[in-house]
Write a protein that holds these residues in place. Structure first.
Motif, mmCIF file in Angstrom:
data_model
loop_
_atom_site.group_PDB
_atom_site.id
_atom_site.type_symbol
_atom_site.label_atom_id
_atom_site.label_comp_id
_atom_site.label_asym_id
_atom_site.label_seq_id
_atom_site.Cartn_x
_atom_site.Cartn_y
_atom_site.Cartn_z
ATOM 1 N N LYS A 176 78.938 36.735 -17.227
ATOM 2 C CA LYS A 176 77.561 37.121 -17.378
ATOM 3 C C LYS A 176 77.845 37.305 -18.777
ATOM 4 O O LYS A 176 78.619 37.796 -19.730
ATOM 5 N N ALA A 177 76.718 36.808 -19.674
ATOM 6 C CA ALA A 177 76.570 36.875 -21.018
ATOM 7 C C ALA A 177 74.973 37.363 -21.302
ATOM 8 O O ALA A 177 74.108 37.129 -20.808
ATOM 9 N N TYR A 232 72.680 38.909 -31.275
ATOM 10 C CA TYR A 232 74.073 39.314 -30.936
ATOM 11 C C TYR A 232 74.288 38.410 -29.620
ATOM 12 O O TYR A 232 73.382 38.922 -28.617
ATOM 13 N N ARG A 233 75.368 37.828 -29.365
ATOM 14 C CA ARG A 233 75.790 37.564 -27.762
ATOM 15 C C ARG A 233 76.676 38.550 -27.320
ATOM 16 O O ARG A 233 77.874 38.939 -28.138
ATOM 17 N N LEU A 234 76.516 39.209 -26.223
ATOM 18 C CA LEU A 234 77.439 40.101 -25.770
ATOM 19 C C LEU A 234 78.062 39.476 -24.358
ATOM 20 O O LEU A 234 77.093 39.364 -23.447
ATOM 21 N N VAL A 235 79.298 39.729 -24.271
ATOM 22 C CA VAL A 235 79.893 39.398 -23.065
ATOM 23 C C VAL A 235 80.884 40.408 -22.423
ATOM 24 O O VAL A 235 81.939 40.693 -23.058
ATOM 25 N N PRO A 236 80.525 41.083 -21.392
ATOM 26 C CA PRO A 236 81.144 42.244 -20.948
ATOM 27 C C PRO A 236 82.213 41.762 -19.970
ATOM 28 O O PRO A 236 81.839 40.943 -19.069
ATOM 29 N N LEU A 284 74.208 33.622 -15.961
ATOM 30 C CA LEU A 284 75.054 33.977 -14.974
ATOM 31 C C LEU A 284 75.631 32.891 -14.325
ATOM 32 O O LEU A 284 74.980 32.049 -14.168
ATOM 33 N N GLN A 285 76.896 33.118 -14.264
ATOM 34 C CA GLN A 285 77.843 31.879 -13.704
ATOM 35 C C GLN A 285 78.639 32.434 -12.965
ATOM 36 O O GLN A 285 79.607 33.365 -13.138
#
Length: 314
Positions: A176-177, A232-236, A284-285
């Protein structure tokens, strides 16, 4: 290990995409009738509510027939009824379906719309809307987004397959990003990975960071800046409650439109849809656990403060 017997199917159809309430009568207790048990169990419903349900014949058994007010109590039996729902302010934004097949539905949820029924948000939820609009009464959510967060949500068509998709999220097999807009601070060294321990206490609106073993990890990458704002790109890598909001706030750049961080704001009127939280579940991947097909979805929504800064400022 003894397997639990599944409950019988509901004899009542959904209303507005919402299931009937199912109650299993527990063992023990000194109730003589079903009505006595429900009066005690549903004390929060208000005086006379249970009696009115029985009078109108709205409490039914597994056969779909009304349960009489003096029907004897039978431990282990099930009853169903539809509760009267309070009027909800309609969220004036559509839920967009970006993909649908016989197994899943991927929806692009707007801000302010809850994912699933909870608390005061029941019919004005993405799940209730999609069940009604797509005529898929068995549709279920594989995961959730906060009500204030927009973006991609995965729903499952078949209840027997829901566990397989939920397992993807549990096992962190979904990539998820997110995208966020927050103040721009040129002194911040980005990109970076944030690790901390986040706790969310029941009854407390805001989550907080505490000392201890990290349970939350977020990759933060700058994606542009202008006029004092940054994108901002956020990748949890984890899924703690309010994780992205807490982590950006810890950097001193709280997400625009956030009513909880850095300070809890007074509740907004239910019909105030201005200045939504500037947080979007952008991509979503995952590999489909049923078909083996690789999926990669992208939200078409935009964050107002970035796409239309004049509208946001106004």
């Amino acid at each position: 290990m003894r397997r639990r017997t599944p409950p019988p199917p509901s004899p009542l159809p959904q209303r507005h995409g919402v299931d009937a309430v199912r109650v299993r009568l527990p063992a023990g207790g000194a109730w003589a009738t079903v009505r006595e048990h429900l009066v005690e169990r549903l004390t929060g419903a208000g005086p006379g509510v249970v009696e009115a349900l029985f009078t109108a014949g709205r409490v039914v058994g597994a056969d779909g027939r009304p349960v009489a007010p003096d029907a004897p109590y039978e431990p282990g039996a099930f009853v169903w009824f539809h509760r009267d729902l309070p009027a909800e302010v309609p969220v004036p934004f559509p839920v967009r379906v970006v993909y649908q097949d016989e197994h899943i539905v991927v929806a692009d949820k707007p801000h302010f719309l809850a994912t699933t029924p909870r608390g005061s948000h029941v019919t004005e939820t993405a799940l209730a809307r999609l069940r009604h609009d797509l005529d898929l009464p068995a549709l279920g959510a594989a995961h959730r987004l906060d009500r204030l967060t927009a973006g991609l949500v995965l729903f499952t068509v078949r209840p027997e397959e829901r566990g397989a998709y939920q397992t993807l999220f549990r096992d962190r097999a979904v990539r998820k990003a997110y995208e966020a807009v927050a103040p721009y601070d040129p002194s911040l060294a980005l990109p970076r990975t944030l690790r901390s321990r986040i706790v969310k206490e029941r009854g407390v609106l805001a989550a907080r960071e505490v000392p201890g073993e990290p349970n939350a990890l977020t990759h933060v990458t700058p994606a542009g800046h202008r006029d004092g704002l940054g994108r901002y790109r956020l990748v949890p890598e984890t899924g703690q409650t309010h994780q992205l909001r807490v982590h950006l706030n810890s950097l001193g750049i709280p997400i625009l439109g956030d009513p909880l961080y850095p300070e809890v704001a007074p509740p907004a009127p239910p019909d105030d849809f201005r200045r939504p939280l500037q947080l979007l579940a952008r991509t979503l991947q995952f590999t489909d656990p049923i078909t083996g097909h690789p999926h990669h979805f992208t939200s078409t929504r935009t964050l107002q403060s970035w796409a239309s800064p004049d509208e946001w400022a106004g």
